[in-house]
Design an enzyme around this catalytic site. Sequence first.
Site, short mmCIF file in Angstrom:
data_model
loop_
_atom_site.label_atom_id
_atom_site.label_comp_id
_atom_site.label_asym_id
_atom_site.label_seq_id
_atom_site.Cartn_x
_atom_site.Cartn_y
_atom_site.Cartn_z
N ASP A 313 -5.47 -11.56 15.12
CA ASP A 313 -4.67 -11.00 14.03
C ASP A 313 -4.92 -9.50 13.92
O ASP A 313 -5.10 -8.96 12.84
CB ASP A 313 -5.03 -11.71 12.71
CG ASP A 313 -3.99 -11.45 11.62
OD1 ASP A 313 -2.91 -10.90 11.92
OD2 ASP A 313 -4.28 -11.78 10.45
N ARG A 317 -2.99 -3.63 9.05
CA ARG A 317 -3.43 -4.11 7.73
C ARG A 317 -4.85 -4.65 7.78
O ARG A 317 -5.51 -4.76 6.75
CB ARG A 317 -2.48 -5.20 7.22
CG ARG A 317 -2.45 -6.42 8.10
CD ARG A 317 -1.53 -7.54 7.62
NE ARG A 317 -1.45 -8.55 8.68
CZ ARG A 317 -0.63 -8.50 9.72
NH1 ARG A 317 0.24 -7.51 9.81
NH2 ARG A 317 -0.65 -9.42 10.67
N ASN A 318 -5.33 -5.00 8.98
CA ASN A 318 -6.69 -5.52 9.11
C ASN A 318 -7.69 -4.48 9.63
O ASN A 318 -8.78 -4.82 10.05
CB ASN A 318 -6.71 -6.75 10.02
CG ASN A 318 -6.19 -7.98 9.28
OD1 ASN A 318 -6.32 -8.07 8.06
ND2 ASN A 318 -5.60 -8.90 10.01
N ASP A 331 -11.60 -8.95 9.53
CA ASP A 331 -10.90 -10.24 9.66
C ASP A 331 -11.00 -10.84 11.06
O ASP A 331 -10.20 -11.71 11.39
CB ASP A 331 -9.41 -10.09 9.32
CG ASP A 331 -9.19 -10.25 7.83
OD1 ASP A 331 -10.16 -10.45 7.11
OD2 ASP A 331 -8.02 -10.16 7.41
#
Length: 449
Positions: A313, A317-318, A331
């Site tokens: 992922d 955003r991570n 994450d």
Amino acid sequence: MGTAEKHWPPGTQCVTKHDHSKPKPRELAFRKGDMVTIIEAVEGKGWYRARHNETGQEGLLAASALRERGAIRADPKLSLMPWFHGKISGLEAVQELQPPEDGLFLVRESVRHPGDYVLCVSFGKEVIHYRVVHEENTLSIDSQQYFSNLIDMIEHYMKEQGAICTKLVKPKTKSGMKSAEEELAKAGWLLNLKHLTLGDRIGQGEFGDVLQGEYLGQRVAVKNIKCDVTAQAFLAETAAMTKVRHKNLVCLLGVILHNGLYIVMEFMSKGNLVNFLRTRGRALVPTQQLLLFALDVAQGMDYLESKKLVHRDLAARNILISEENVAKVSDFGLARVNPKGADATLLPVKWTAPEALKHNKFSSKSDVWSYGILLWETFSFGRAPYPKLALKEVTELLEQGYRMDPPEGCPPTIYALMKSCWELEPGKRPSFKKLTEKLQKELKHLRDI
Ligand code: ADP
Ligand code: MG
């Protein structure tokens, strides 16, 4: 390895190997199994200055008295509810709770009323069975105290007797299961709730809120996962975070088993990369800074790749940004908390490599594809990828060879890097090591002109 060669940087969490109850002046007193935080190495002596995590005292201790905390193995037998025995009969429960011991307990699923739970407690010479009643998503034994899940209920009755015969004292662990709490404590990853102060909400995750907080004077971020099933899944995945340490990976400080699960991490004051870039924009963030972020991420991912960990992922955003503008990957391992296997509807389609989407083939090379998208997000200052395209169109177009255009003002060399990440054949994509080298070259080039 001799202790002389050990080098623990400030902040390292260590466990003490034995008791040291009569410290000399300036030395730290401790008992076997205590946790300490390294402050600094004492020049050439094999000694460290450290802070005791419980007492807060600071002092000297010998490196030979310490071990670094170990990694947690992602073991399906590791359970947040080791006292949960599933569907067994009342009679079997009674047998499990032999010999009698006041406060020995387990929870079973009712055979007669499937889906209902029964708390079985040894008291006197008997075993008492308490039916746990479901009411509108809450659980209760006495219709006075309500709990959102079994973990909370057990936690409560271990502290207070309430309406039952005795305070719960000792869980009867289901055979073959291991108590997550014990294993985490042994390895040194269990933190103490009493040292944690929670503050404002700083983010909302898919599975729970992220709060700002303080742990023993250190600013931290805390992710709270309230649902017991999700917490259990997260626990297995959090194991990945105990195996790694790198300047470009968000550091796990530890976990607390309360209210489900608290995951305590280092605090990244400038938030995620998407918001960082959107709120500042072209005028405030120079190309060099974008390259530095991209390099940070590539280095963190190169390290993950070397540990054979796949992120799944990777997206802007991570990526979180520290006070000093260091970008760190977060994450990892937490990305796909989905015990039932890959659910295609949950995948971040616009970031996921075609072979991963279609055949569930996740690898470091599929992470490289996502990294290409992340580069695009970075150089477009936080725009969402494939603007105006629906998810379904993206998959089709990619197969026909379509790729995104370069973001406005993106250096051609960087666009070439993106495109290399988007090779259909995974083997043709560069490694994170290669990406790191190319970005370093690019940065040097930028400094030379
Ligand atoms: P999830 O992946 O479960 O949806 P995230 O871990 O991405 O949740 O967290 C959601 C948001 O919370 C992030 O985008 C970020 O803004 C904030 N956040 C998460 N972890 C931290 C941290 N360690 N420091 C500061 N902010 C954080
Ligand atoms: Mg996230």
